[in-house]
Design a protein around this motif. Structure first.
Motif, PDB file in Angstrom:
ATOM      1  N   MET A 101      -4.671  12.144  -0.190  1.00 34.58           N
ATOM      2  CA  MET A 101      -4.165  10.903  -0.033  1.00 34.58           C
ATOM      3  C   MET A 101      -3.706  10.193  -1.426  1.00 34.58           C
ATOM      4  SD  MET A 101      -6.026   7.801   1.986  1.00 34.58           S
ATOM      5  CE  MET A 101      -6.723   9.065   3.202  1.00 34.58           C
ATOM      6  N   GLU A 102      -4.586  10.606  -2.520  1.00 32.22           N
ATOM      7  CA  GLU A 102      -4.162   9.837  -3.774  1.00 32.22           C
ATOM      8  C   GLU A 102      -2.733  10.271  -4.114  1.00 32.22           C
ATOM      9  OE1 GLU A 102      -7.061  11.573  -3.176  1.00 32.22           O
ATOM     10  OE2 GLU A 102      -8.562   9.741  -3.117  1.00 32.22           O
ATOM     11  N   LYS A 103      -2.399  11.520  -4.052  1.00 26.54           N
ATOM     12  CA  LYS A 103      -1.171  11.914  -4.210  1.00 26.54           C
ATOM     13  C   LYS A 103      -0.069  11.036  -3.279  1.00 26.54           C
ATOM     14  CE  LYS A 103       1.883  16.003  -4.502  1.00 26.54           C
ATOM     15  NZ  LYS A 103       1.909  17.536  -4.378  1.00 26.54           N
ATOM     16  N   VAL A 104      -0.310  10.691  -2.232  1.00 24.07           N
ATOM     17  CA  VAL A 104       0.591  10.173  -1.453  1.00 24.07           C
ATOM     18  C   VAL A 104       0.781   8.607  -1.918  1.00 24.07           C
ATOM     19  CG1 VAL A 104       1.057   8.737   1.000  1.00 24.07           C
ATOM     20  CG2 VAL A 104       0.307  11.359   0.587  1.00 24.07           C
ATOM     21  N   VAL A 105      -0.365   7.961  -2.214  1.00 24.03           N
ATOM     22  CA  VAL A 105      -0.502   6.661  -2.769  1.00 24.03           C
ATOM     23  C   VAL A 105       0.540   6.585  -4.243  1.00 24.03           C
ATOM     24  CG1 VAL A 105      -1.735   4.584  -3.492  1.00 24.03           C
ATOM     25  CG2 VAL A 105      -2.397   5.769  -1.457  1.00 24.03           C
ATOM     26  N   GLN A 106       0.096   7.432  -5.049  1.00 22.37           N
ATOM     27  CA  GLN A 106       0.784   7.561  -6.370  1.00 22.37           C
ATOM     28  C   GLN A 106       2.038   7.676  -6.159  1.00 22.37           C
ATOM     29  OE1 GLN A 106      -1.106   6.977  -9.542  1.00 22.37           O
ATOM     30  NE2 GLN A 106       1.307   6.392  -9.804  1.00 22.37           N
ATOM     31  N   PHE A 107       2.837   8.422  -5.065  1.00 29.72           N
ATOM     32  CA  PHE A 107       4.059   8.836  -5.064  1.00 29.72           C
ATOM     33  C   PHE A 107       4.717   7.340  -4.462  1.00 29.72           C
ATOM     34  CE2 PHE A 107       8.191   9.720  -2.792  1.00 29.72           C
ATOM     35  CZ  PHE A 107       8.647  10.556  -3.686  1.00 29.72           C
ATOM     36  N   LEU A 108       3.994   6.375  -3.549  1.00 29.44           N
ATOM     37  CA  LEU A 108       4.485   5.126  -3.126  1.00 29.44           C
ATOM     38  C   LEU A 108       4.512   4.225  -4.210  1.00 29.44           C
ATOM     39  CD1 LEU A 108       2.599   5.275   0.420  1.00 29.44           C
ATOM     40  CD2 LEU A 108       5.229   5.575   0.067  1.00 29.44           C
ATOM     41  N   LYS A 109       3.422   4.253  -5.166  1.00 30.03           N
ATOM     42  CA  LYS A 109       3.531   3.259  -6.203  1.00 30.03           C
ATOM     43  C   LYS A 109       4.739   3.664  -7.197  1.00 30.03           C
ATOM     44  CE  LYS A 109      -1.105   1.866  -5.487  1.00 30.03           C
ATOM     45  NZ  LYS A 109      -2.436   1.392  -6.503  1.00 30.03           N
ATOM     46  N   ASP A 110       4.921   4.867  -7.383  1.00 31.07           N
ATOM     47  CA  ASP A 110       5.936   5.372  -8.412  1.00 31.07           C
ATOM     48  C   ASP A 110       7.262   5.122  -7.881  1.00 31.07           C
ATOM     49  OD1 ASP A 110       4.132   6.182  -9.901  1.00 31.07           O
ATOM     50  OD2 ASP A 110       4.433   8.302  -9.549  1.00 31.07           O
ATOM     51  N   ALA A 111       7.518   5.233  -6.601  1.00 33.16           N
ATOM     52  CA  ALA A 111       8.675   4.794  -5.876  1.00 33.16           C
ATOM     53  C   ALA A 111       8.898   3.317  -6.038  1.00 33.16           C
ATOM     54  CB  ALA A 111       8.656   5.509  -4.496  1.00 33.16           C
ATOM     55  N   GLY A 112       7.938   2.499  -5.773  1.00 31.14           N
ATOM     56  CA  GLY A 112       8.029   0.990  -6.045  1.00 31.14           C
ATOM     57  C   GLY A 112       8.405   0.384  -4.622  1.00 31.14           C
ATOM     58  N   THR A 113       9.237   0.986  -4.094  1.00 28.28           N
ATOM     59  CA  THR A 113       9.550   0.411  -2.727  1.00 28.28           C
ATOM     60  C   THR A 113       9.531   1.565  -1.646  1.00 28.28           C
ATOM     61  OG1 THR A 113      11.086  -1.261  -3.542  1.00 28.28           O
ATOM     62  CG2 THR A 113      11.254  -0.715  -1.223  1.00 28.28           C
ATOM     63  N   TYR A 114       9.344   1.349  -0.412  1.00 29.12           N
ATOM     64  CA  TYR A 114       9.138   2.509   0.660  1.00 29.12           C
ATOM     65  C   TYR A 114       9.677   1.663   1.843  1.00 29.12           C
ATOM     66  CZ  TYR A 114       4.594   0.485   2.025  1.00 29.12           C
ATOM     67  OH  TYR A 114       3.710  -0.250   2.379  1.00 29.12           O
ATOM     68  N   TYR A 115      10.159   2.585   2.853  1.00 28.53           N
ATOM     69  CA  TYR A 115      10.646   1.595   4.106  1.00 28.53           C
ATOM     70  C   TYR A 115       9.807   1.866   5.080  1.00 28.53           C
ATOM     71  CZ  TYR A 115      14.405   0.629   1.016  1.00 28.53           C
ATOM     72  OH  TYR A 115      15.178   0.087  -0.125  1.00 28.53           O
ATOM     73  N   LEU A 116       9.609   0.771   6.072  1.00 29.01           N
ATOM     74  CA  LEU A 116       8.684   0.916   7.010  1.00 29.01           C
ATOM     75  C   LEU A 116       9.313   0.977   8.352  1.00 29.01           C
ATOM     76  CD1 LEU A 116       5.597   1.045   8.505  1.00 29.01           C
ATOM     77  CD2 LEU A 116       5.772  -1.570   8.353  1.00 29.01           C
ATOM     78  N   ALA A 117       9.218   1.869   9.296  1.00 25.40           N
ATOM     79  CA  ALA A 117       9.873   1.895  10.488  1.00 25.40           C
ATOM     80  C   ALA A 117       8.947   1.546  11.660  1.00 25.40           C
ATOM     81  CB  ALA A 117      10.500   3.226  10.625  1.00 25.40           C
TER      82      ALA A 117
END
Length: 130
Positions: free
Chosen positions: A1-17
């Motif tokens: 899960m840490e890898k998931v959160v780090q990716f989201l933080k690195d991306a800065g913006t994600y899109y929620l559907a």
């Protein structure tokens, strides 16, 4: 899960559907936080996204960064505890001008029965369940 959160933080913006009746709805988000071993996001209870998630908690987020993308699908469960809200707002101090752990609008939600899939055009997909 840490890898998931780090990716989201690195991306800065994600899109929620989410789903609004029979219409998909997608919007940008930026909060991703681990609290008590769960992946949380944050919104306001007064927003349409909150109403949509309470009607149908199934949701998916997608982020793109450095030629790779991440999709996280699952159910978003509201956590009304002050501790959960405070933890999110401590992690994102810029939100404290709009939200408070003690107001009636701040909402934090965590993923339940989630599947995260990392993909790219060059590598095999990697799946993480939590």
């Amino acid at each position: 899960m840490e890898k998931v959160v780090q990716f989201l933080k690195d991306a800065g913006t994600y899109y929620l559907a989410t789903v609004d009746g029979d219409q998909p709805r997608v919007r940008p988000f930026g909060t991703a936080h681990i609290f008590e071993g769960k992946l949380y996001i944050q919104t306001g209870k007064s927003k349409d996204v909150s109403k949509q998630l309470h009607a149908n908690p199934k949701a998916e987020i997608c982020a793109f960064h450095d030629g790779k993308w991440l999709r996280v699908a699952g159910e978003l469960v509201s956590d009304d505890r002050r501790e959960a809200k405070a933890s999110m707002l401590d992690a994102y101090p810029s939100l404290q001008s709009m939200y408070s752990a003690d107001d009636d609008n701040t909402e934090v939600l965590y993923f339940k029965n989630a599947t995260a899939t990392f993909s790219s055009f060059t590598d095999a997909p990697e799946t993480i369940k939590f």
